[in-house]
Structure formats: C-alpha cells, structure tokens
Design an enzyme around this catalytic site. Structure first.
Site, PDB file in Angstrom:
ATOM      1  N   ARG A  27       0.817  -1.211   0.000  1.00  0.00           N
ATOM      2  CA  ARG A  27       0.000   0.000   0.000  1.00  0.00           C
ATOM      3  C   ARG A  27       0.852   1.263   0.000  1.00  0.00           C
ATOM      4  O   ARG A  27       0.361   2.347  -0.298  1.00  0.00           O
ATOM      5  CB  ARG A  27      -0.903   0.005   1.244  1.00  0.00           C
ATOM      6  CG  ARG A  27      -1.907  -1.128   1.267  1.00  0.00           C
ATOM      7  CD  ARG A  27      -2.434  -1.381   2.671  1.00  0.00           C
ATOM      8  NE  ARG A  27      -3.255  -0.311   3.165  1.00  0.00           N
ATOM      9  CZ  ARG A  27      -4.580  -0.354   3.273  1.00  0.00           C
ATOM     10  NH1 ARG A  27      -5.232  -1.432   2.879  1.00  0.00           N
ATOM     11  NH2 ARG A  27      -5.259   0.650   3.750  1.00  0.00           N
ATOM     12  N   TRP A  74       2.034   6.427   6.133  1.00  0.00           N
ATOM     13  CA  TRP A  74       2.311   7.292   4.986  1.00  0.00           C
ATOM     14  C   TRP A  74       2.127   8.718   5.486  1.00  0.00           C
ATOM     15  O   TRP A  74       1.052   9.111   5.907  1.00  0.00           O
ATOM     16  CB  TRP A  74       1.346   6.965   3.845  1.00  0.00           C
ATOM     17  CG  TRP A  74       1.628   7.691   2.571  1.00  0.00           C
ATOM     18  CD1 TRP A  74       2.565   7.375   1.629  1.00  0.00           C
ATOM     19  CD2 TRP A  74       0.943   8.849   2.079  1.00  0.00           C
ATOM     20  NE1 TRP A  74       2.498   8.268   0.583  1.00  0.00           N
ATOM     21  CE2 TRP A  74       1.522   9.179   0.823  1.00  0.00           C
ATOM     22  CE3 TRP A  74      -0.104   9.638   2.559  1.00  0.00           C
ATOM     23  CZ2 TRP A  74       1.092  10.259   0.068  1.00  0.00           C
ATOM     24  CZ3 TRP A  74      -0.529  10.718   1.805  1.00  0.00           C
ATOM     25  CH2 TRP A  74       0.064  11.017   0.577  1.00  0.00           C
ATOM     26  N   GLY A 100      -5.807   8.128   8.612  1.00  0.00           N
ATOM     27  CA  GLY A 100      -6.740   9.215   8.359  1.00  0.00           C
ATOM     28  C   GLY A 100      -6.163  10.564   8.740  1.00  0.00           C
ATOM     29  O   GLY A 100      -4.970  10.697   9.052  1.00  0.00           O
ATOM     30  N   LYS A 600      -0.371   3.105  -2.396  1.00  0.00           N
ATOM     31  CA  LYS A 600      -1.215   2.276  -3.242  1.00  0.00           C
ATOM     32  C   LYS A 600      -2.689   2.506  -2.978  1.00  0.00           C
ATOM     33  O   LYS A 600      -3.471   2.693  -3.889  1.00  0.00           O
ATOM     34  CB  LYS A 600      -0.872   0.799  -3.007  1.00  0.00           C
ATOM     35  CG  LYS A 600      -1.622  -0.168  -3.916  1.00  0.00           C
ATOM     36  CD  LYS A 600      -1.205   0.027  -5.359  1.00  0.00           C
ATOM     37  CE  LYS A 600      -1.959  -0.874  -6.300  1.00  0.00           C
ATOM     38  NZ  LYS A 600      -1.685  -0.538  -7.700  1.00  0.00           N
TER      39      LYS A 600
END
Length: 605
Positions: A27, A74, A100, A600
C-alpha cells in the site's frame, strides 16, 4: 496507504503483527512500528526503513507480548521521521495507531497544551492519544467513545492501555477497519489481507463504530452508543507471498499479467446481461437515463474512456467527475442517473466520500467497479462488477486499469443492448473481440525490446508531452501519469487538436512527444498534428496501428502495433505506454514499485 494491525491473544503476538505489516507493505508507507504491553508497560519499536528493519529491531530487543498494535505510516502531518512514526504514546500509559486525518487537530492540540500535555511529534495522531488519556477513568472503551465524539475528519484507530492488558479498542470514521475473530484471540486490521493465516472470519465495522477486543470476544457499539450486531463473514483473504519470478519488479510482472487478468474479468456468458451487475440490475438499468462516473487518478481515466463507449454504444449521456472535486461543489442531482464509482481497492477515501455525497443528494442507484469484493465500496453500492486483476503490488496501477476498462466496456455493451442500440450481430462481435483481447495483448507485450530502446532516450529527458484524440485521449493521460509517477519526469497529456492552442510553444528538440495513433476516424487529423510537431523540430514517438502508413523518418520514431482493435483499441494502446514508463524508470534507477511520496491505497483526502 497507512496500515493497521492489532491483536489480543494468549500467545506472543509480535510475529503476527509484523507479518500483517508485511502484507500491507504494497500500500506504500514511509515508516512503521509495533507496540506491545510487556511487563505491565507499553513498549515499542519504530523504523523509517522497511518492515524488515523493524523485524530486526524486534528480534534484537526480544520485544514480545500478548496484546499489541502495529502500523505502517504514509506521512501527512509531520515528516517521515522516527518521532512521527506510529505507535504514538501518551505519557507512557497508552499507545495508539491511526489512519486518516483529524481536521480539528490544531484546536484540540492547543486545548491539550492548556491542560499540560507536551507534544513530541508533529502528527495529528498525538492529539488523539492525549485526548484519550485526558478522559480515561479506568475504562478504555468509554474513553475512546468520548474522544471520537470530539474528532472532525477521517480516522481508523487502534488503542491499548497498560491498565487493561488484554484489551484493544478500535474505532472508525471514513477509514476502513475490520475485526478478525479467532479462538481465544481476536484481531483488528485496516485490511482483511493483513490477517490472512490468523483467521478467515471477519466483521466489517461500519461508520462511527467503536469496538472492544478481549480474549473472550468483541463488543461493538454504533455512533449513537447503541450495541451493534455486525454479521461475521468468512473471507478467504489470500495471504501467500507474491513471487517476482523472472521479472525485475512487480510492476513489470503485473504488466505481463494483463492477458490473464483480462481473461479472468471477461464474463463467461455468451450474452451481455444486466444480471452480471447484480440482482435487480436489469430493472434499474432499463429505468436510468444517464450515468455519473466518480473516480480518482487512474480510475478516473478509465471513466473518461468509458464515457466514449457509453455515449457511442449505449447512446446514454455520461458525466465523469474527479471524486474529490464532485463532493465539494454544488451539483444538480438526477435520481434517474446511475452513479458508477471506480476503485482498485474499494477503499479510496475521496471516492467513498463522493459516493456518500451522491447518495445524500438523492441518487438511489449506485454501481461499484472494483477489484476487492470485501471492500467498503462494494458493500455500500447497490450493484457491483468485480474485476479479477488479482493482487496489484506496484503503486502505479496497470492490470487494475485494463480490467476496469473491460468491466466498463461490458457495462456499455449491456446498456446498449437494453436500449436497443446493440443488435445480436454486434453483441456477438463484441464478445468475440473481448475474448480475443488476451491474445492481442500478448502480441503487444512482444514489443517490449523496441520500447526498451526508446526508454534509454527518455531517461535523459525531464519533460514529455503525450497526445491522443477522441477515445485515445484518456489513454494519453494515463501514459503521462505513469511516466511521472515512477520516473519522476514531468509529463503532460493533451488532445492532439489542442496543440496549437498553447502546448505547441513547448515543443523543441529536447521535448519528446509521445503519440497514440490508432487507425480510426481521426487518423488524418492526427497526422496533421504530427506534422505540426515535426515542423517545430520536435521528436515524435508514435505507437501506430500497422495500417496507418505512418513510417519512421527524421524526428519521427514509430513502433507498429500488431492490429487495429476498434472500440477496444484503448486497452491495447495503453500497454506500450506502461512499458515505456516502466523501462524509463528502470533506466533512471528509481524505486519503481514504491515511488516517492505515493501510496497504493489512498485512504485519506
């Protein structure tokens, strides 16, 4: 994008957490970490390298425990440095991982500073940690419930506290979270894939849910605090290792997997039947009068391609919108429109939010085109068409895109048949063309050596233009996106007819111009555009159908496509653009499968 794994068990759970992170690596992430309760205290290991490095840390420090949480991050708020890596602690009593973005974190941070809390990271996640700590009164479940009521934005969280050594609490709003059910142990993850091998029984949490995992079971309440019964589903989440085989990167492997992926996606039926999209679809498809397609990135380009098919084959008005733009503008809803959302993962935050917005405006009929049958998008739409691309590891989408195109062509042909625009002969011809696609794609893939030769030249450039006309303009857009994603070369795509309205000013010998040239009704117009570039000294790189009579010349480099494929030509023409981007990136030495700054599964706005 960010990944969560959590567990409560009677065994050392660290290996399960680390393995879960490995399965979520595809991801994309900048850092990773794991925290467990050990000897009555939360302890953690964090890394700004890969999960393999985190695993080494865990082994070196002999980190272990029966309750734990783990994360791949990320970066959004704060750079990808160790202090910002999750799990985040609050006063060494509780640990949290979070996917989030909390939109009101600045207000909450100032309030918490006024209460004496110090911040050691730049993350919005630390606000949640301190907020839970500030309201904790011996019941972590209650503290999390009270905290999430103050959060604005999207989140999926997993929390543990040293005073409750066999408890993990989770909550979700706008980001996916799934509970895995075991025997004497229970799990939490952002993706069922992370728990493959540990359990095959899952509960998919709904918006606003808060859950509590213990050794004995799982408790869930909804956004109103009422006990919620969520059905458990048995899902065979494939968790086996994906091998590269003879390929250098997963992206290259996935490019070459497209014939098989497309073959698996093409319906086996000998006719286009609306029931392929779900029970009740035949009746709804007869009633709709237009389509609204919502998607992001590569999926948006598949929607743009589908617009040509839907209006040409089915004669049905079609609007295509970038999901992140649609939800923030005033629009005029049409209850008789079919809303189509497209996503590889089915968890794309902007597209899910756009879907929810469309439904709130009164759009009753929705369809998902998606590669993951258990995703939030599939669960939240009335109908679905599942592509069968298999796991796509490379961040830059390839086989997911072409299988989306197949699904959307089937939709166009089905609607065309229902509306009386596709007769039996055309239907039979379309089905034959679809079934021949894998063989046609194998012929295109055989062009790889010629494309490698071009890539050496491209690797020395910093800018590129991509041109296409009509049905192939979205393919030019996708080609430009692929090049910029993985080679970091600035690339732009334009309808070839727009050259003289501005982009022609950029054309010099130093600017390669990639052109998609199928033998269609716009070919002669496109040839004129090619001459406009040549007249300015531009270097053209043309993917031309065999019968276009476009030949190599000074400043004009041509690779011949094996055959013209009519309306399905975009599916063939995008593949050499994928290969050009891939081999250019290889020549430049970039991280092809994990390009910088990208993820991703984009689960934040």
């Amino acid at each position: 994008m960010c990944g969560i794994v959590g567990a409560v068990a009677q065994r050392n759970i660290v290996s399960v957490l680390i393995e879960g992170l490995r399965r979520l690596e595809y991801r994309g992430y900048d850092s990773c970490g794991v925290a467990v309760l050990a000897d009555g205290e939360p302890r953690r290991a964090r890394s700004v390298a890969r999960v393999a490095d985190l695993d080494d840390q865990v082994r070196d420090t002999k980190l272990g425990g029966v309750t734990g949480i783990a994360h791949t991050r990320w970066a959004t708020h704060g750079a990808p440095v160790t202090d910002n890596a999750h799990p985040i602690f609050s006063r060494d009593t509780l640990a949290i991982v979070h996917n989030g973005i909390i939109e009101n974190y600045e207000t909450l941070r100032e309030m918490l500073r006024g209460k004496g809390y110090e911040f050691v990271s730049q993350t919005d996640t630390e606000v949640i940690a301190h907020l839970i700590h500030s309201v904790y009164r011996g019941d972590l479940f209650a503290a999390v419930r009270e905290t999430v009521q103050q959060l604005h934005g999207a989140y999926a969280i997993a929390v543990l506290h040293k005073d409750q050594p066999h408890t993990v609490v989770g909550a979700r709003q706008g980001s996916p979270l799934v509970v895995g059910l075991g025997e004497g142990e229970n799990f939490l993850a952002s993706d069922a894939l992370a728990l493959a091998g540990s359990t095959d029984r899952f509960v998919f949490l709904e918006e606003g849910d808060v859950c509590e995992l213990t050794l004995d079971g799982v408790r869930i309440v909804d956004r109103d605090g009422q006990p919620a019964q969520r059905d458990a589903r048995q899902v065979a989440a494939y968790g086996g290792a994906v091998e590269l085989g003879p390929y250098r990167h997963f992206m290259q492997k996935e490019i070459f997997e497209q014939p098989r992926a497309i073959s698996d996606t093409i319906p086996q039926a000998d006719a286009f039947d609306a029931s392929l999209f779900g029970e009740g679809a035949p009746k709804v498809f007869e009633e709709i009068d237009s389509l609204l397609i919502l998607a992001c990135g590569t999926s948006y380009y598949s929607g743009l391609t589908a617009k040509y098919w839907l209006e040409s084959i089915a004669k049905i008005p079609t609007q295509v919108e970038i999901a992140s733009e649609y939800r923030y503008r005033d629009s005029v809803p049409n209850p008789k429109a079919l809303v189509v959302v497209i996503s590889q993962s089915g968890e794309t935050a902007d597209t899910l939010a756009a879907l929810k917005h469309a439904q709130s405006l009164g759009h009753p009929h929705t369809l998902a085109v998606c590669n993951v049958g258990t995703s939030a998008m599939v669960r939240q739409t009335e109908f679905a068409f599942l592509t069968h691309a298999g796991r796509e590891i490379g961040v830059a989408s390839t086989k997911a895109f072409t299988t989306q195109l197949v699904a959307l062509f089937v939709l166009a042909a089905t609607l065309g048949k229902l509306r009386g625009h596709v007769d039996a002969s055309q239907e039979s011809n379309y089905i034959k063309q679809l079934r021949h696609l894998p063989a046609a794609l194998n012929s295109v893939l055989a062009l790889e050596p010629q494309i490698i030769a071009w890539s050496e030249e491209f690797s020395r450039k910093e800018n590129a233009l991509f041109l296409g006309r009509g049905l192939h303009y979205p393919i030019a857009l996708e080609g430009a996106l692929k090049l910029k994603e993985i080679s970091y070369i600035h690339a732009e795509a334009y309808p070839a007819g727009e050259l003289k309205h501005g982009p022609l000013a950029l054309v010099t010998e130093a600017m390669p111009v990639v052109t998609v040239a199928p033998n269609d009704a716009l070919l002669e117009k496109l040839k004129s555009n090619i001459q406009e570039v040549r007249a300015r000294g531009g270097q053209l790189y043309v993917f031309a159908d065999a019968d276009t009579r476009i030949v190599n010349a000074e400043g004009l480099h041509v690779i011949r496509m094996p055959e013209h494929y009519g309306l399905l030509s975009p599916i063939l023409h995008v593949v050499p653009l994928q290969l050009l981007a891939y081999h250019t990136a290889c020549a430049r030495g970039t991280d092809v499968d994990k390009p910088r700054n990208l993820a991703k599964s984009v689960t934040v706005e």
